[in-house]
Design a protein around this motif. Structure first.
Motif, PDB file in Angstrom:
ATOM      1  N   GLN A  56      -1.162 -43.787 -95.141  1.00 21.96           N
ATOM      2  CA  GLN A  56       0.345 -44.574 -95.778  1.00 21.96           C
ATOM      3  C   GLN A  56       1.452 -43.810 -95.460  1.00 21.96           C
ATOM      4  OE1 GLN A  56      -1.076 -45.917 -99.616  1.00 21.96           O
ATOM      5  NE2 GLN A  56      -2.110 -47.400 -98.991  1.00 21.96           N
ATOM      6  N   ALA A  57       1.425 -42.601 -95.967  1.00 24.95           N
ATOM      7  CA  ALA A  57       2.648 -41.528 -95.854  1.00 24.95           C
ATOM      8  C   ALA A  57       3.272 -41.692 -94.301  1.00 24.95           C
ATOM      9  CB  ALA A  57       2.575 -40.455 -96.637  1.00 24.95           C
ATOM     10  N   THR A  58       2.171 -41.179 -93.351  1.00 23.77           N
ATOM     11  CA  THR A  58       2.383 -41.160 -91.968  1.00 23.77           C
ATOM     12  C   THR A  58       3.002 -42.501 -91.492  1.00 23.77           C
ATOM     13  OG1 THR A  58       0.615 -39.573 -91.738  1.00 23.77           O
ATOM     14  CG2 THR A  58       1.441 -40.572 -89.832  1.00 23.77           C
ATOM     15  N   THR A  59       2.270 -43.484 -91.775  1.00 24.06           N
ATOM     16  CA  THR A  59       2.520 -44.921 -91.271  1.00 24.06           C
ATOM     17  C   THR A  59       4.259 -45.149 -91.717  1.00 24.06           C
ATOM     18  OG1 THR A  59       0.718 -45.514 -91.204  1.00 24.06           O
ATOM     19  CG2 THR A  59       2.392 -47.170 -91.146  1.00 24.06           C
ATOM     20  N   MET A  60       4.597 -44.912 -93.130  1.00 28.52           N
ATOM     21  CA  MET A  60       5.794 -45.160 -93.740  1.00 28.52           C
ATOM     22  C   MET A  60       6.862 -44.377 -92.985  1.00 28.52           C
ATOM     23  SD  MET A  60       4.392 -45.611 -97.573  1.00 28.52           S
ATOM     24  CE  MET A  60       6.118 -45.427 -98.412  1.00 28.52           C
TER      25      MET A  60
ATOM     26  N   THR B  34      -6.088 -41.809 -97.650  1.00 31.63           N
ATOM     27  CA  THR B  34      -5.501 -43.247 -97.782  1.00 31.63           C
ATOM     28  C   THR B  34      -4.179 -42.798 -97.887  1.00 31.63           C
ATOM     29  OG1 THR B  34      -7.580 -44.151 -98.727  1.00 31.63           O
ATOM     30  CG2 THR B  34      -5.418 -45.516 -98.883  1.00 31.63           C
ATOM     31  N   HIS B  35      -3.887 -41.920 -98.946  1.00 24.29           N
ATOM     32  CA  HIS B  35      -2.413 -41.728 -99.087  1.00 24.29           C
ATOM     33  C   HIS B  35      -1.646 -41.151 -97.870  1.00 24.29           C
ATOM     34  CE1 HIS B  35      -2.943 -41.861-103.854  1.00 24.29           C
ATOM     35  NE2 HIS B  35      -2.904 -42.966-103.334  1.00 24.29           N
ATOM     36  N   THR B  36      -2.261 -40.118 -97.493  1.00 21.18           N
ATOM     37  CA  THR B  36      -1.901 -39.551 -96.137  1.00 21.18           C
ATOM     38  C   THR B  36      -1.600 -40.416 -94.991  1.00 21.18           C
ATOM     39  OG1 THR B  36      -3.070 -37.513 -96.761  1.00 21.18           O
ATOM     40  CG2 THR B  36      -2.382 -37.539 -94.451  1.00 21.18           C
TER      41      THR B  36
ATOM     42  N   LEU C 132      -7.451 -31.627 -93.615  1.00 18.48           N
ATOM     43  CA  LEU C 132      -7.882 -33.115 -94.100  1.00 18.48           C
ATOM     44  C   LEU C 132      -9.217 -33.389 -92.952  1.00 18.48           C
ATOM     45  CD1 LEU C 132      -4.233 -34.722 -93.678  1.00 18.48           C
ATOM     46  CD2 LEU C 132      -5.826 -34.548 -95.539  1.00 18.48           C
ATOM     47  N   ARG C 133      -9.360 -32.895 -91.836  1.00 19.93           N
ATOM     48  CA  ARG C 133     -10.491 -33.154 -91.169  1.00 19.93           C
ATOM     49  C   ARG C 133     -11.806 -32.901 -91.842  1.00 19.93           C
ATOM     50  NH1 ARG C 133     -12.821 -28.817 -88.176  1.00 19.93           N
ATOM     51  NH2 ARG C 133     -11.562 -26.908 -88.528  1.00 19.93           N
ATOM     52  N   HIS C 134     -11.717 -32.107 -92.741  1.00 19.93           N
ATOM     53  CA  HIS C 134     -13.123 -31.707 -93.548  1.00 19.93           C
ATOM     54  C   HIS C 134     -13.235 -32.819 -94.482  1.00 19.93           C
ATOM     55  CE1 HIS C 134     -12.005 -27.276 -92.711  1.00 19.93           C
ATOM     56  NE2 HIS C 134     -12.930 -27.439 -91.671  1.00 19.93           N
TER      57      HIS C 134
END
Length: 307
Positions: free
Chosen positions: A77-81, A73-75, A3-5
């Motif tokens: 959101q998924a983390t927050t959820m 963005t989805h990552t 993800l950092r890439h």
């Protein structure tokens, strides 16, 4: 690929500069350049046009950028959820539209609190339109709204179809229809106040869509800030307004409320939750809704069909 890439690549695209991107990411420029080069080698495509200043993205790079943004963005959101779902045994944040405070929402919340003293309930006023994003980002866990909105990541349960009523001054010429009801086609020449003036879609949008669905065009429809202003103007003899039936309990003098006979004239009241959320507070609050509905003699078929 990590993800950092993707974050490195997206930042370079948005900053249009390796130097500025490195500063924003708080890393040195040479390692950032190497990571971008490594990403290109892994993908087998050229992401940036060589030697361009500012940095320009290739056609393939722009396509990859659009999808990289979605993934990040989805990552997020998924983390927050996931964090909110994990913590929901302590607090449930409930978003609501203000007009529902005149309906059965207070009874439902009170019963939920009595049944679940271990759960802290936090109420957050939030328009139906904004509830979708608030659910995605974890700012709320449940939304009670009035609009017919859909989103693939949100599950919506229709609770009831609340009838609309026409608010008029007691001396208005339409007062003769107080007991027998009125069709919307009979008010097209009237001055109609719709609300609110918040970003659309909102309750005003719903009212206009009902007219459109019936093939009607009101000649004098004005949007005002909120329901109390609309009813205040009606009480002053300035015009009329369409409101949810429950809002007719607002204690404002000189107003009467006429039933609307068109079957399309209703406001859908729905509960919204995250589509993949299986937390135990959801069936608990649905049970409270059912109990309140039974006490109020409200049809349960809609909620039981969707729950």
């Amino acid at each position: 690929m990590e993800l950092r890439h993707l974050r490195y690549f997206v930042t370079v695209v948005e900053e249009q500069s390796i130097t500025k991107a490195a500063e924003k990411l708080c890393i040195a420029q040479p390692p950032l350049s190497r990571q971008i080069q490594k990403l290109e080698e892994e993908l087998g495509i050229t992401l940036f046009e060589r030697g361009s200043r500012p940095v320009k993205t290739t056609e393939a790079g722009m396509f990859f950028y659009e999808h990289a943004v979605q993934i990040l963005t989805h990552t997020a959101q998924a983390t927050t959820m996931a964090q909110r779902i994990n913590a929901v045994d302590k607090t449930v944040r409930i978003g609501y539209v203000s007009s529902l405070l005149y309906a059965l929402l207070p009874q439902i919340i009170y019963l939920f609190r009595q049944r679940n003293p271990d759960i802290h309930v936090e109420l957050i006023e939030c328009g139906t339109r904004d509830q979708i994003e608030a659910l995605k980002t974890g700012r709320i866990d449940i939304g009670f709204g009035r609009l017919r909105l859909t989103d693939p990541s949100i599950k919506r349960v229709l609770l009831r179809k609340e009838a609309l009523r026409l608010a008029i001054h007691k001396n208005h010429h339409l007062a003769e229809f107080k007991d027998k009801g009125i069709y919307l086609s009979q008010i097209l020449d009237e001055s109609i106040f719709a609300y609110p003036t918040t970003p659309k879609p909102n309750f005003s949008t719903l009212i206009q869509s009902i007219f459109t669905e019936l093939g009607l065009v009101p000649k004098h429809l004005t949007e005002v800030r909120e329901i109390h202003m609309a009813l205040g103007l009606v009480a002053s003899g300035e015009g009329i307004s369409l409101i949810p039936e429950s809002a007719s309990d607002i204690g404002m003098k000189n107003l009467i409320y006429i039933p609307i006979l068109d079957l399309e004239a209703y406001s859908p009241i729905s509960l919204s939750v995250r589509n993949m959320d299986h937390s135990n507070y959801i069936p608990k609050i649905l049970d409270c809704i059912r109990e309140v509905f039974v006490e109020e003699n409200i049809d349960l078929r809609a909620i039981d069909a969707d729950a």
